[in-house]
Motif scaffolding. Sequence first.
Motif, PDB file in Angstrom:
ATOM      1  N   MET A  49       0.845  -1.201   0.000  1.00 38.62           N
ATOM      2  CA  MET A  49       0.000   0.000   0.000  1.00 38.62           C
ATOM      3  C   MET A  49       0.877   1.247   0.000  1.00 38.62           C
ATOM      4  O   MET A  49       1.886   1.295   0.702  1.00 38.62           O
ATOM      5  CB  MET A  49      -0.860   0.029   1.269  1.00 38.62           C
ATOM      6  CG  MET A  49      -1.950  -0.991   1.278  1.00 38.62           C
ATOM      7  SD  MET A  49      -2.876  -0.863   2.796  1.00 38.62           S
ATOM      8  CE  MET A  49      -1.619  -1.158   4.006  1.00 38.62           C
ATOM      9  N   GLU A  55      -2.640   6.203   6.353  1.00 36.05           N
ATOM     10  CA  GLU A  55      -1.826   5.785   7.503  1.00 36.05           C
ATOM     11  C   GLU A  55      -1.241   6.988   8.247  1.00 36.05           C
ATOM     12  O   GLU A  55      -0.218   6.876   8.913  1.00 36.05           O
ATOM     13  CB  GLU A  55      -0.731   4.800   7.077  1.00 36.05           C
ATOM     14  CG  GLU A  55      -1.319   3.451   6.709  1.00 36.05           C
ATOM     15  CD  GLU A  55      -0.354   2.277   6.794  1.00 36.05           C
ATOM     16  OE1 GLU A  55       0.812   2.477   7.180  1.00 36.05           O
ATOM     17  OE2 GLU A  55      -0.783   1.166   6.446  1.00 36.05           O
ATOM     18  N   TYR A 261      -6.357  -4.672   6.428  1.00 31.60           N
ATOM     19  CA  TYR A 261      -6.524  -4.118   5.076  1.00 31.60           C
ATOM     20  C   TYR A 261      -6.583  -5.237   4.052  1.00 31.60           C
ATOM     21  O   TYR A 261      -6.034  -6.328   4.257  1.00 31.60           O
ATOM     22  CB  TYR A 261      -5.415  -3.105   4.737  1.00 31.60           C
ATOM     23  CG  TYR A 261      -4.006  -3.505   5.101  1.00 31.60           C
ATOM     24  CD1 TYR A 261      -3.276  -4.382   4.311  1.00 31.60           C
ATOM     25  CD2 TYR A 261      -3.390  -2.971   6.232  1.00 31.60           C
ATOM     26  CE1 TYR A 261      -1.969  -4.721   4.643  1.00 31.60           C
ATOM     27  CE2 TYR A 261      -2.089  -3.318   6.574  1.00 31.60           C
ATOM     28  CZ  TYR A 261      -1.391  -4.190   5.772  1.00 31.60           C
ATOM     29  OH  TYR A 261      -0.110  -4.550   6.097  1.00 31.60           O
ATOM     30  N   ALA A 274      -2.556  -6.562   8.413  1.00 27.71           N
ATOM     31  CA  ALA A 274      -1.365  -7.248   8.889  1.00 27.71           C
ATOM     32  C   ALA A 274      -1.386  -7.141  10.399  1.00 27.71           C
ATOM     33  O   ALA A 274      -1.846  -6.134  10.954  1.00 27.71           O
ATOM     34  CB  ALA A 274      -0.105  -6.597   8.348  1.00 27.71           C
ATOM     35  N   ARG A 317       9.071  -5.774  10.107  1.00 26.13           N
ATOM     36  CA  ARG A 317       9.255  -4.355   9.753  1.00 26.13           C
ATOM     37  C   ARG A 317      10.433  -3.807  10.574  1.00 26.13           C
ATOM     38  O   ARG A 317      10.544  -4.121  11.757  1.00 26.13           O
ATOM     39  CB  ARG A 317       8.017  -3.538  10.118  1.00 26.13           C
ATOM     40  CG  ARG A 317       6.698  -4.030   9.549  1.00 26.13           C
ATOM     41  CD  ARG A 317       5.587  -3.166  10.127  1.00 26.13           C
ATOM     42  NE  ARG A 317       4.258  -3.580   9.725  1.00 26.13           N
ATOM     43  CZ  ARG A 317       3.504  -4.455  10.386  1.00 26.13           C
ATOM     44  NH1 ARG A 317       3.965  -5.049  11.480  1.00 26.13           N
ATOM     45  NH2 ARG A 317       2.297  -4.756   9.966  1.00 26.13           N
ATOM     46  N   ARG A 343       6.704   1.033   8.747  1.00 22.54           N
ATOM     47  CA  ARG A 343       5.521   0.676   7.968  1.00 22.54           C
ATOM     48  C   ARG A 343       5.563   1.203   6.540  1.00 22.54           C
ATOM     49  O   ARG A 343       4.634   0.978   5.765  1.00 22.54           O
ATOM     50  CB  ARG A 343       4.264   1.267   8.629  1.00 22.54           C
ATOM     51  CG  ARG A 343       3.851   0.567   9.899  1.00 22.54           C
ATOM     52  CD  ARG A 343       2.594   1.196  10.455  1.00 22.54           C
ATOM     53  NE  ARG A 343       2.004   0.343  11.465  1.00 22.54           N
ATOM     54  CZ  ARG A 343       1.204  -0.682  11.198  1.00 22.54           C
ATOM     55  NH1 ARG A 343       0.879  -0.964   9.948  1.00 22.54           N
ATOM     56  NH2 ARG A 343       0.720  -1.422  12.155  1.00 22.54           N
TER      57      ARG A 343
HETATM   58  N1  GLY Z   1       2.002  -0.255   6.072  1.00 23.96           N
HETATM   59  C1  GLY Z   1       1.343  -1.465   6.346  1.00 23.96           C
HETATM   60  C2  GLY Z   1       1.905  -2.248   7.436  1.00 23.96           C
HETATM   61  O1  GLY Z   1       2.983  -1.958   7.930  1.00 23.96           O
HETATM   62  O2  GLY Z   1       1.265  -3.197   7.840  1.00 23.96           O
END
Ligand code: GLY
Length: 387
Positions: A49, A55, A261, A274, A317, A343
């Motif tokens: 995304m 966000e 999402y 997620a 992440r 993210r």
């Molecule tokens: N930007 C989406 C996530 O980190 O889940």
Amino acid sequence: MSSRTSDVLVVGGGIIGLVTAWRAAQRGLTTAVVDPEPGGGAAQVAAGMLAAVTELHYGEHTLLGLNLASAHRYPDFAAELTELTGLDLGYRRCGTLAVALDADDRAHLRELHALQRQSGLESEWLSGRECRRLEPMLAPGVRGGLRVDGDHQIDPRRLTRALLAACEQAGVGFHRAWAKGLRVAGDRAAGVTTTDGDELGAGQVVLAAGSLSGRLEGVPADVLPPVRPVKGQVLRLTVPPHRAPFLSRTVRAVVRGSQVYLVPRENGELVIGATSEELGWDTTVTAGGVYELLRDAHELVPGITELPLTETRAGLRPGSPDNAPLLGPTELTGLVLATGHYRNGVLLTPITGDAMAHVLTTGELPDVARPFTPRRFAATELLEQPA
Ligand code: GLY
């Protein structure tokens, strides 16, 4: 690659390392990447995304500026990569719909809408009926939503393949090994040693190893990036051709406090994400994680239960203390950071490539990236020292 020294050595062959290497090579710097499996990393799991607006979070206005600047670069960036490599990146200007299922969700979304408007961003409040008119697969219980036509998507796996091809075309070399430790000569970074026992030399070393960036041996403690792994579990479903179009844009919500999402690709893949879990290096896909994602996604779009579940995966992440990346020179001459994208790694890929090319050729961050200097954390630590 035969040569053991280069102008630039990039530690980490995920999307951030690859875009840095590609842009550096384009500027005429001899460039190499050290990674046992270039093209791996968090982008293999990410949904892709490009969600600068949906966000948005309180207190992240500086990051918003960088996110928007990178989103703005995406059309030209994707076109350039496709023209060079002949590869389609799945860049889809589809927009996003963020919806609410109950009164709490709706209050949360109203707050987000107010923040977006204060920040000068475009989003439109829709009733539940208007949301369903846009996306007929939405649950009848959807009570309202925000239409954000500027938040798009890209397929991160295709992006990775294209970056690898672009690097190869630009003459980037690949050392397929783990970087074990930083080599320091005198008072500057001079290369890395690998787990294969190789010694690689470089004029500048870029640490772009995602969540692993804080683990390279030999990096002085005051320079080591404060990144940590934040686990995300993600599912992939397949929409059979006779069910298409299932969704025409990204649909998302906060359900009982958790983000969910659904990102529909043109090739029929439907990515559901997620989880966000602070569990160190654990990448287990758990029954609980899959259950929660399916439960929440099903509340939004009940028809998902009929789709084949084709993949479950977890990635890490690279989280940073302020959720923003660390870009640019460190206090150790010759060591440059491109990490901590948390993210926003996929969204920030174009601007990171440009900023790093600027740093590697001039020694300075461009204005747009200056607030993201790694030195911001060193300064905080000094202020926090007891008198
Ligand atoms: N930007 C989406 C996530 O980190 O889940």
